[in-house]
Design a protein around this motif. Structure first.
Motif, mmCIF file in Angstrom:
data_model
loop_
_atom_site.group_PDB
_atom_site.id
_atom_site.type_symbol
_atom_site.label_atom_id
_atom_site.label_comp_id
_atom_site.label_asym_id
_atom_site.label_seq_id
_atom_site.Cartn_x
_atom_site.Cartn_y
_atom_site.Cartn_z
ATOM 1 N N ASP A 31 0.833 -1.207 0.000
ATOM 2 C CA ASP A 31 0.000 0.000 0.000
ATOM 3 C C ASP A 31 0.869 1.260 0.000
ATOM 4 N N PHE A 32 2.004 1.163 0.674
ATOM 5 C CA PHE A 32 2.952 2.282 0.687
ATOM 6 C C PHE A 32 3.493 2.522 -0.721
ATOM 7 N N PHE A 33 3.859 1.427 -1.398
ATOM 8 C CA PHE A 33 4.364 1.555 -2.760
ATOM 9 C C PHE A 33 3.323 2.251 -3.644
ATOM 10 N N GLU A 34 2.068 1.846 -3.482
ATOM 11 C CA GLU A 34 0.988 2.399 -4.285
ATOM 12 C C GLU A 34 0.770 3.878 -3.976
ATOM 13 N N GLU A 35 0.816 4.210 -2.684
ATOM 14 C CA GLU A 35 0.574 5.590 -2.251
ATOM 15 C C GLU A 35 1.621 6.543 -2.818
ATOM 16 N N THR A 36 2.849 6.091 -2.893
ATOM 17 C CA THR A 36 3.917 6.983 -3.345
ATOM 18 C C THR A 36 3.799 7.360 -4.818
ATOM 19 N N LYS A 37 2.911 6.677 -5.562
ATOM 20 C CA LYS A 37 2.700 7.053 -6.957
ATOM 21 C C LYS A 37 2.122 8.462 -7.069
ATOM 22 N N LEU A 38 1.491 8.910 -5.964
ATOM 23 C CA LEU A 38 0.919 10.259 -5.958
ATOM 24 C C LEU A 38 1.944 11.328 -5.583
ATOM 25 N N PHE A 39 3.089 10.911 -5.062
ATOM 26 C CA PHE A 39 4.101 11.888 -4.657
ATOM 27 C C PHE A 39 4.494 12.826 -5.800
ATOM 28 N N PRO A 40 4.868 12.286 -6.968
ATOM 29 C CA PRO A 40 5.315 13.183 -8.046
ATOM 30 C C PRO A 40 4.234 14.169 -8.484
ATOM 31 N N VAL A 41 2.962 13.732 -8.380
ATOM 32 C CA VAL A 41 1.866 14.612 -8.795
ATOM 33 C C VAL A 41 1.857 15.884 -7.960
ATOM 34 N N TYR A 42 1.832 15.699 -6.633
ATOM 35 C CA TYR A 42 1.737 16.858 -5.753
ATOM 36 C C TYR A 42 3.067 17.578 -5.575
ATOM 37 N N MET A 43 4.165 16.846 -5.716
ATOM 38 C CA MET A 43 5.470 17.522 -5.690
ATOM 39 C C MET A 43 5.603 18.462 -6.872
ATOM 40 N N SER A 44 5.028 18.061 -8.013
ATOM 41 C CA SER A 44 5.062 18.911 -9.213
ATOM 42 C C SER A 44 4.134 20.114 -9.051
ATOM 43 N N ILE A 45 2.942 19.878 -8.488
ATOM 44 C CA ILE A 45 1.981 20.975 -8.308
ATOM 45 C C ILE A 45 2.543 22.039 -7.369
ATOM 46 N N PHE A 46 3.104 21.600 -6.253
ATOM 47 C CA PHE A 46 3.524 22.538 -5.202
ATOM 48 C C PHE A 46 4.928 23.101 -5.426
ATOM 49 N N ALA A 47 5.811 22.275 -6.001
ATOM 50 C CA ALA A 47 7.199 22.718 -6.204
ATOM 51 C C ALA A 47 7.739 23.400 -4.950
ATOM 52 N N ASN A 48 7.579 22.706 -3.828
ATOM 53 C CA ASN A 48 7.931 23.285 -2.529
ATOM 54 C C ASN A 48 8.905 22.365 -1.802
ATOM 55 N N GLN A 49 10.050 22.868 -1.452
ATOM 56 C CA GLN A 49 11.091 22.057 -0.843
ATOM 57 C C GLN A 49 10.666 21.490 0.511
ATOM 58 N N LYS A 50 9.970 22.299 1.299
ATOM 59 C CA LYS A 50 9.531 21.838 2.618
ATOM 60 C C LYS A 50 8.539 20.680 2.484
ATOM 61 N N PHE A 51 7.618 20.770 1.541
ATOM 62 C CA PHE A 51 6.664 19.686 1.305
ATOM 63 C C PHE A 51 7.405 18.414 0.907
ATOM 64 N N ASN A 52 8.374 18.541 0.020
ATOM 65 C CA ASN A 52 9.158 17.383 -0.418
ATOM 66 C C ASN A 52 9.928 16.767 0.750
ATOM 67 N N GLN A 53 10.503 17.613 1.587
ATOM 68 C CA GLN A 53 11.262 17.129 2.736
ATOM 69 C C GLN A 53 10.355 16.396 3.718
ATOM 70 N N ASP A 54 9.154 16.918 3.909
ATOM 71 C CA ASP A 54 8.202 16.255 4.824
ATOM 72 C C ASP A 54 7.820 14.872 4.296
ATOM 73 N N LEU A 55 7.616 14.763 2.984
ATOM 74 C CA LEU A 55 7.312 13.453 2.396
ATOM 75 C C LEU A 55 8.495 12.497 2.554
ATOM 76 N N LYS A 56 9.697 13.032 2.390
ATOM 77 C CA LYS A 56 10.889 12.203 2.572
ATOM 78 C C LYS A 56 10.979 11.691 4.007
ATOM 79 N N ASP A 57 10.807 12.590 4.975
ATOM 80 C CA ASP A 57 10.904 12.192 6.381
ATOM 81 C C ASP A 57 9.846 11.145 6.727
ATOM 82 N N LEU A 58 8.646 11.347 6.229
ATOM 83 C CA LEU A 58 7.552 10.411 6.463
ATOM 84 C C LEU A 58 7.880 9.035 5.866
ATOM 85 N N SER A 59 8.398 9.037 4.658
ATOM 86 C CA SER A 59 8.708 7.788 3.954
ATOM 87 C C SER A 59 9.888 7.070 4.583
#
Length: 465
Positions: free
Chosen positions: A380-408
Motif C-alpha cells: 500500500d505504501f508503494f501504491e501511495e507513493t505514486k501520488l508523490f510526483p503529482v503533488y510535488m510537481s503541483i507545489f514545487a515546494n522544498q519543505k513539502f518534499n522534505q516532509d514526504l521524505k521524512d515520512l517515507s
C-alpha cells in the motif's frame, strides 16, 4: 469557579460519613499508628477517585469545586497529595518555566495539608510536588506562603523543599517534564471561561490548551457547549483574535445538533464580516494547528467548518473551503481534484499562507495513511507513493518534499527492522522499490541507498589475553 452538582456533593457526603464512622479511623485515632491510616487510605481513596474521575470526564469545569470540598477535614486529608500534584501542573508557565500567574489553588491545597492533623503522614507523599510548585513560583511568593504558617516544624519542612538545584532554567525544564510523566494517564484538566476583556487576556491561553486537550482525548464535551455558547454571545470578545480561535476549535471538533450549529454559524459569519483580516487570521490558525502534535485537523474538521460558513461571502475562506470540500468529498487521488488543486495553487503566491494550508491538507492525507500502515501493508505504501510526483510537481515546494521524505524514511526504517532476512522476498521488495523510487523522488542519492541497505558487520570482542 463552577459549583459542584448536587449529585456529586451527595456522593462525597456519603463517603465523608463512611470515613468518620469507620473502624479504621477509630483505630488510627486511638493508636496513632501509620498502618491504620494506610488502611483508611486503601479503603476510601478509590471511592473518592471514582467520583473524581466521573467529574473529570463529564464536568471538568467543576473539578476545582470538587477539590475544594475534599479540603474539608472530614476527609482526613485523603486524596490531597494527588490534588496537590494536579494543582502544580495546571498553572500556565512561561518560557522561563515560571508560573505566569500566582497559583492560589496550589497554595490553598498545600495549606490544607499543612494544617491537617495527619500532616506527618501526608508529608511523605507530597515532597516532589512541593519542590516543583516552589521551583515554578517566584521566590517572594514562596517566602510569603511559608511565613504565613505559624507551626515552626511545618515551616522548617517547607523551607527544606525550596531547592537550589532548580534555580537554573535547564534544571527546572528537565525537572518539570520528568514530574509531568507521573500524571500522564490522569485526567485532571480544568479551566475557567472569561467574562470580561481583561479576563480574556489572562485566561485565554489556558482555555485554548484545555479545549485542545479535551478534543485530543475524545472525552464527552457536552458540558462545555453551554459555556462556549455564552462565550460566543459576549459582544466584548467578538472583535478579538481569541474569539476567532475559540470559535474555530468549537466549530471544527464538537458534534453539534442543528440548533447549536445555527447558533455558531450566526455568530461566526457575523464576526467574519466585521473583524479586520478575519480570513488571514483564520488561515494562520489553521497552520498553527497543523503544526501541533496534540491535535489533528482532519477532513471532518474542515467539513464541519465549511458547513457553517456563508459561501456567499467572497473571500479567501470561501475559496479555500470550496477546494477542501472537493478534496475531502472526491478524494485527493482523483485527477479532477488534482487539476483543481493545481489551478487554485497557481492563482496564489507559492509561499502564501493559503497555499501553505492547501499543502498541509494534502500532506495530512499522506501522513495519516503512511503513519498508520503496518509493516505487512508495505505494498500500500508503494501504491501511495505514486501520488508523490503529482503533488510535488503541483507545489514545487522544498519543505513539502522534505516532509514526504521524512515520512517515507520513517516507514522504510520500520520495515527494515521488521524484515531482517536479506534474502527474503519482503526485504528484497523493499530494497528494489527504494533503490528506484527514492532516487527518482530525489529523497536519496544512489550512494545513500547503498548505505541504507549496507550490511554492517558486528565488531568482534577482543579476546582476553
Amino acid at each position: 469557579m463552577y459549583e459542584l452538582d448536587a449529585d456529586y456533593l451527595d456522593q462525597l457526603e456519603v463517603i465523608a460519613g463512611e470515613i468518620q464512622d469507620s473502624e479504621e479511623l477509630a483505630s488510627y485515632l486511638d493508636e496513632e499508628e501509620e498502618e491504620h491510616y494506610l488502611r483508611l487510605k486503601e479503603m476510601f481513596e478509590p471511592k473518592i477517585g471514582m467520583v473524581y474521575d466521573e467529574v473529570a470526564a463529564k464536568d471538568p469545569l467543576q473539578l476545582i469545586a470538587l477539590e475544594t470540598v475534599l479540603l474539608n477535614p472530614l476527609f482526613e486529608g485523603l486524596y490531597l497529595p494527588k490534588i496537590l500534584g494536579y494543582s502544580v501542573q495546571r498553572g500556565e508557565i512561561n518560557d522561563r518555566y515560571k508560573y505566569v500567574r500566582p497559583q492560589d489553588h496550589f497554595k490553598e491545597v498545600l495549606l490544607a495539608i499543612c494544617n491537617s492533623a495527619n500532616f506527618d503522614i501526608l508529608k511523605k507523599r507530597i515532597g516532589q510536588s512541593i519542590q516543583m510548585g516552589f521551583a515554578l513560583s517566584s521566590d517572594i511568593w514562596v517566602t510569603n506562603l511559608i511565613n504565613s504558617i505559624s507551626n515552626k516544624r511545618v515551616r522548617y519542612y517547607l523551607q527544606g523543599q525550596k531547592l537550589d538545584r532548580y534555580r537554573p532554567l535547564d534544571a527546572r525544564q528537565v525537572g518539570y517534564h520528568r514530574y509531568q510523566k507521573q500524571f500522564k494517564s490522569d485526567n485532571f484538566h480544568s479551566t475557567e471561561f472569561p467574562e470580561t476583556i481583561s479576563e480574556l487576556k489572562v485566561l485565554f491561553s489556558p482555555l485554548k490548551n484545555f479545549l485542545i486537550y479535551r478534543i485530543g482525548s475524545r472525552w464527552d464535551n457536552t458540558s462545555l457547549i453551554e459555556p462556549l455558547k455564552n462565550f460566543l454571545e459576549n459582544k466584548a470578545f467578538q472583535e478579538t483574535e481569541e474569539y476567532l480561535q475559540i470559535a474555530f476549535l468549537y466549530g471544527s471538533f464538537f458534534d453539534l445538533d442543528e440548533e447549536n450549529s445555527k447558533h455558531l454559524s450566526k455568530h461566526l459569519n457575523k464576526v467574519r464580516t466585521g473583524l479586520t483580516e478575519f480570513d488571514a487570521k483564520w488561515l494562520d490558525f489553521i497552520l498553527e494547528l497543523h503544526k501541533r502534535e496534540d491535535i489533528e485537523l482532519d477532513p471532518q474538521a474542515d467539513l464541519r467548518i465549511s458547513a457553517l460558513l456563508d459561501k456567499k461571502v467572497k473571500d479567501e475562506l470561501t475559496e479555500f473551503y470550496n477546494l477542501t470540500d472537493l478534496i475531502h468529498n472526491e478524494g485527493y487521488m482523483n485527477e479532477e481534484v488534482q487539476d483543481a488543486v493545481r489551478v487554485f495553487y497557481s492563482r496564489h503566491q507559492g509561499l502564501s499562507v493559503i497555499n501553505e494550508c492547501v499543502r498541509a491538507v494534502i500532506y495530512g492525507y499522506f501522513a495519516r495513511l503512511i503513519g498508520n500502515l503496518e509493516e505487512k501493508s508495505y505494498p500500500d505504501f508503494f501504491e501511495e507513493t505514486k501520488l508523490f510526483p503529482v503533488y510535488m510537481s503541483i507545489f514545487a515546494n522544498q519543505k513539502f518534499n522534505q516532509d514526504l521524505k521524512d515520512l517515507s524514511m520513517a516507514y522504510v526504517k520500520k520495515l527494515l527492522k521488521k524484515f531482517t532476512d536479506k534474502r527474503g522476498k519482503d526485504y528484497q521488495d523493499v530494497k528494489k522499490f527504494v533503490s528506484t523510487a527514492f532516487v527518482d523522488f530525489k529523497f536519496l542519492k544512489e550512494k545513500e541507498v547503498v548505505e541504507l541497505f549496507k550490511t554492517r558487520r558486528k565488531r568482534k570482542k577482543k579476546q582476553e589475553a
